[in-house]
Design a protein around this motif. Structure first.
Motif, short mmCIF file in Angstrom:
data_model
loop_
_atom_site.label_atom_id
_atom_site.label_comp_id
_atom_site.label_asym_id
_atom_site.label_seq_id
_atom_site.Cartn_x
_atom_site.Cartn_y
_atom_site.Cartn_z
N ASP A 39 2.56 -20.62 18.04
CA ASP A 39 4.01 -20.42 17.99
C ASP A 39 4.50 -21.09 16.71
O ASP A 39 4.38 -22.31 16.55
CB ASP A 39 4.65 -21.08 19.21
N ILE A 40 5.05 -20.26 15.82
CA ILE A 40 5.43 -20.82 14.51
C ILE A 40 6.51 -21.89 14.63
O ILE A 40 6.60 -22.79 13.81
CB ILE A 40 5.86 -19.69 13.55
N TYR A 41 7.32 -21.82 15.70
CA TYR A 41 8.38 -22.83 15.88
C TYR A 41 7.84 -24.10 16.54
O TYR A 41 8.54 -25.08 16.67
CB TYR A 41 9.53 -22.25 16.71
N ASP A 42 6.61 -24.03 16.99
CA ASP A 42 6.02 -25.21 17.63
C ASP A 42 4.53 -25.26 17.27
O ASP A 42 3.66 -25.12 18.13
CB ASP A 42 6.22 -25.13 19.15
N ILE A 43 4.29 -25.42 15.99
CA ILE A 43 2.91 -25.37 15.51
C ILE A 43 2.13 -26.58 16.01
O ILE A 43 2.57 -27.72 15.82
CB ILE A 43 2.89 -25.35 13.97
N PRO A 44 1.00 -26.35 16.68
CA PRO A 44 0.15 -27.48 17.05
C PRO A 44 -0.49 -28.07 15.79
O PRO A 44 -1.42 -27.49 15.24
CB PRO A 44 -0.91 -26.85 17.97
N ILE A 45 0.07 -29.16 15.33
CA ILE A 45 -0.25 -29.65 13.99
C ILE A 45 -1.72 -30.10 13.88
O ILE A 45 -2.35 -29.93 12.85
CB ILE A 45 0.74 -30.77 13.57
N VAL A 46 -2.24 -30.65 14.97
CA VAL A 46 -3.64 -31.12 14.92
C VAL A 46 -4.58 -29.93 14.74
O VAL A 46 -5.45 -29.92 13.88
CB VAL A 46 -4.00 -31.87 16.22
N HIS A 47 -4.31 -28.90 15.52
CA HIS A 47 -5.13 -27.71 15.51
C HIS A 47 -5.09 -27.03 14.14
O HIS A 47 -6.12 -26.71 13.55
CB HIS A 47 -4.61 -26.75 16.59
N ILE A 48 -3.87 -26.86 13.62
CA ILE A 48 -3.76 -26.13 12.35
C ILE A 48 -4.35 -26.94 11.20
O ILE A 48 -4.94 -26.39 10.27
CB ILE A 48 -2.31 -25.69 12.06
N THR A 49 -4.20 -28.27 11.26
CA THR A 49 -4.77 -29.10 10.20
C THR A 49 -6.29 -28.96 10.18
O THR A 49 -6.90 -28.83 9.13
CB THR A 49 -4.36 -30.57 10.39
N GLU A 50 -6.86 -28.98 11.38
CA GLU A 50 -8.31 -28.81 11.51
C GLU A 50 -8.76 -27.49 10.87
O GLU A 50 -9.69 -27.45 10.08
CB GLU A 50 -8.69 -28.75 12.98
N GLN A 51 -8.07 -26.42 11.26
CA GLN A 51 -8.42 -25.10 10.77
C GLN A 51 -8.27 -25.01 9.25
O GLN A 51 -9.10 -24.44 8.56
CB GLN A 51 -7.52 -24.03 11.42
N LEU A 64 19.64 -38.02 15.69
CA LEU A 64 18.61 -37.19 16.28
C LEU A 64 17.32 -37.32 15.47
O LEU A 64 17.33 -37.24 14.24
CB LEU A 64 19.07 -35.73 16.32
N GLU A 65 16.27 -37.49 16.18
CA GLU A 65 14.95 -37.56 15.55
C GLU A 65 14.64 -36.21 14.89
O GLU A 65 14.81 -35.16 15.51
CB GLU A 65 13.91 -37.85 16.64
N ILE A 66 14.21 -36.23 13.65
CA ILE A 66 13.90 -34.97 13.01
C ILE A 66 12.40 -34.71 13.09
O ILE A 66 11.58 -35.56 12.71
CB ILE A 66 14.37 -34.95 11.55
N ASP A 67 12.07 -33.57 13.60
CA ASP A 67 10.67 -33.18 13.71
C ASP A 67 10.07 -33.07 12.31
O ASP A 67 10.61 -32.36 11.46
CB ASP A 67 10.59 -31.82 14.42
N PRO A 68 8.98 -33.77 12.05
CA PRO A 68 8.39 -33.73 10.70
C PRO A 68 7.89 -32.33 10.30
O PRO A 68 7.60 -32.10 9.15
CB PRO A 68 7.23 -34.73 10.77
N ARG A 69 7.82 -31.43 11.27
CA ARG A 69 7.31 -30.09 10.95
C ARG A 69 8.38 -29.15 10.42
O ARG A 69 8.09 -28.06 9.94
CB ARG A 69 6.70 -29.46 12.21
N VAL A 70 9.66 -29.61 10.54
CA VAL A 70 10.76 -28.69 10.23
C VAL A 70 10.65 -28.05 8.85
O VAL A 70 10.74 -26.84 8.70
CB VAL A 70 12.12 -29.41 10.36
N GLU A 71 10.40 -28.88 7.82
CA GLU A 71 10.38 -28.33 6.47
C GLU A 71 9.27 -27.30 6.31
O GLU A 71 9.46 -26.25 5.71
CB GLU A 71 10.23 -29.44 5.42
N LEU A 72 8.12 -27.63 6.88
CA LEU A 72 6.98 -26.73 6.78
C LEU A 72 7.29 -25.39 7.45
O LEU A 72 6.99 -24.33 6.90
CB LEU A 72 5.75 -27.37 7.42
N ARG A 76 9.51 -23.33 5.32
CA ARG A 76 8.82 -22.74 4.18
C ARG A 76 7.96 -21.56 4.63
O ARG A 76 7.92 -20.53 3.97
CB ARG A 76 7.94 -23.79 3.49
N LEU A 77 7.31 -21.72 5.77
CA LEU A 77 6.47 -20.64 6.28
C LEU A 77 7.29 -19.40 6.62
O LEU A 77 6.92 -18.28 6.28
CB LEU A 77 5.69 -21.09 7.51
N LEU A 78 8.44 -19.63 7.26
CA LEU A 78 9.29 -18.50 7.63
C LEU A 78 9.84 -17.80 6.40
O LEU A 78 9.86 -16.57 6.32
CB LEU A 78 10.44 -18.97 8.53
N GLU A 79 10.29 -18.62 5.43
CA GLU A 79 10.80 -18.06 4.18
C GLU A 79 9.71 -17.24 3.50
O GLU A 79 9.94 -16.12 3.06
CB GLU A 79 11.23 -19.19 3.24
#
Lengths: 257, 185
Positions: A31-43, A89-97, A100-103
């Motif tokens: 899910d691009i709006y909820d990227i499993p960061i561990v998984h994608i980093t591994e890949q 509000l805590e900002i999700d560190p994935r937001v910028e990424l 960029r991906l959506l753009e």
């Protein structure tokens, strides 16, 4: 080549790190709006390893993205500081990424659609430049489109220079061809003519140096407003048009230069 | 001048022209009312749009031009008057970004693509598809790029509104919000 790994990998087909990340997101149905960061980093890192294993130079952009992913991962591992919940509000560190991906996805889609449009000289054709017709119309009617770009002019010079085959032996010679002389020659060539194709300025000039001197003379003429350089169509022929000089001084050979 | 005569004269002029002809130019040639010209141009366009014709009359970059139909490209190419030009993925991507985001700096293009784009931008400049449209009021005054007229001619567009629609992009705030909610769970 990649049968050893058992993975079907087309390593060179990614335009950049964003392209690769998008590919991974789609491939692993994340899910691009909820990227499993561990998984994608591994890949992602796995891909980089594959690239290195195949002796492909990993561009610095790919490494920068790897660092970004790891940075995000480490940020997410840290416990969020919940001092006062409503404070900020805590900002999700994935937001910028994600942005960029959506753009990137948008422009990639746009590019794909654009590429499917019928393209000139690929799918559709129009009448090629008809120099005579334009010349008959004269310079006055095409003021809007006649401007030559710097790139085109330099390219034209390059193509003239490409014709010159320099002798392989080393020869020392003193050229007596000055810009003044080149100017005189150019004026003679232009005399009585309405226009002169760019390449014709350089006929009978065998040496590279002479061509360059002539080119400078042409630029000088433009600067002194004795001629105009005109191109009617993109990639078309470049013409030199003499500008009517002062009637009182029609014989002003060379001195101006 | 009657319509039939004007139509065939117009056809002759369009056939002989090597660039899209603007309304003003056609008016100057035929010395007729704009409305009449519009009507006849429309009729010609419809005529050419029928099956069994090899060319189309199209509005390109604000003018009118006869162009071969895309489906006949294989035969026209056999005329061997030009090489078939194809863009790389990188070039189309960069061109798309410039077309949609113009005016845009090289740094912005590189941020959006995630890769260095100087070479591609230079190539597009040389092909006259893009041009420098100004300087950004930022440190270093970086050049702002936009599409050139030849871009429209190249893709057969009348103006930039003919670009394919980009899929709607969820507003940044919404994304942040949805992520926020996930985070809370």
């Amino acid at each position: 080549m990649n049968s050893a790994t058992g993975y079907e990998i087309k390593l060179d087909s990614f335009e950049g790190p964003l392209d690769l990340l998008l590919h991974l997101v789609v491939q692993h149905e994340m899910d691009i709006y909820d990227i499993p960061i561990v998984h994608i980093t591994e890949q992602y890192l796995f891909y980089l390893e594959q690239m290195e294993a195949h002796n492909i130079d990993v561009a610095s952009e790919f490494l920068l993205m790897a660092a970004t992913l790891l940075h995000i991962k480490s940020k997410m591992l840290l416990p969020a500081l919940h001092t006062e919940r409503d404070d900020e509000l805590e900002i999700d560190p994935r937001v910028e990424l994600v942005h960029r991906l959506l753009e990137y996805q948008r422009y990639k889609d746009g590019a794909q659609q654009l590429d499917e449009y019928p393209q000139l000289e690929r799918d559709v054709f129009s009448r090629p430049e008809n120099a005579e017709q334009n010349l008959a119309g004269g310079i006055a009617t095409t003021d809007a489109t006649g401007e030559v770009g710097l790139f085109e002019l330099v390219q034209a010079l390059r193509s003239v220079l490409a014709r010159v085959v320099e002798p392989q032996y080393h020869e020392v010679y003193v050229t007596d061809f000055s810009v003044v002389e080149a100017g005189q020659r150019l004026r003679a060539l232009l005399a009585g003519r309405e226009h002169l194709p760019f390449n014709d300025c350089f006929s009978a000039l065998p040496r590279r140096l002479e061509i360059v001197v002539m080119f400078i003379a042409v630029l000088e003429f433009v600067k002194l407003q004795q001629c105009k350089i005109v191109q009617f169509n993109p990639h078309g022929i470049i013409y030199i048009y003499p500008v009517q000089t002062d009637k009182n001084n029609p014989e002003g050979h060379g001195q101006e230069i | 001048m009657n319509v039939v005569k004007l139509k065939s004269r117009l056809e002759a002029v369009l056939f002989a022209s090597d660039e899209p002809l603007k309304m003003e130019r056609l008016q100057a040639i035929f010395e007729v009312e704009r409305d009449q010209l519009r009507l006849v141009l429309h009729e010609l366009t419809v005529d050419y749009a029928q099956d069994g014709r090899g060319v189309l009359l199209q509005e390109i970059a604000g003018g009118f031009q006869l162009r071969t139909r895309p489906e006949y490209a294989p035969w026209v190419l056999k005329l061997n008057r030009s090489r078939r030009t194809c863009f790389s993925k990188a070039a189309t991507e960069t061109l798309a970004i410039i077309a949609y985001r113009q005016p845009v700096t090289r740094a912005e293009i590189e941020y959006l693509r995630g890769v260095e784009s100087g070479g591609v931008v230079r190539m597009l400049m040389e092909k006259q598809l893009i041009k420098v449209v100004g300087k950004k009021d930022a440190p270093g005054k970086p050049a702002l790029y936009g599409t050139a007229k030849y871009f429209l001619e190249y893709f057969g567009l009348n103006d930039l509104s003919g670009l394919p629609n980009l899929q709607e992009f969820t507003a940044p705030d919404d994304v942040a919000l949805s992520l926020e909610m996930d985070f809370d769970n």
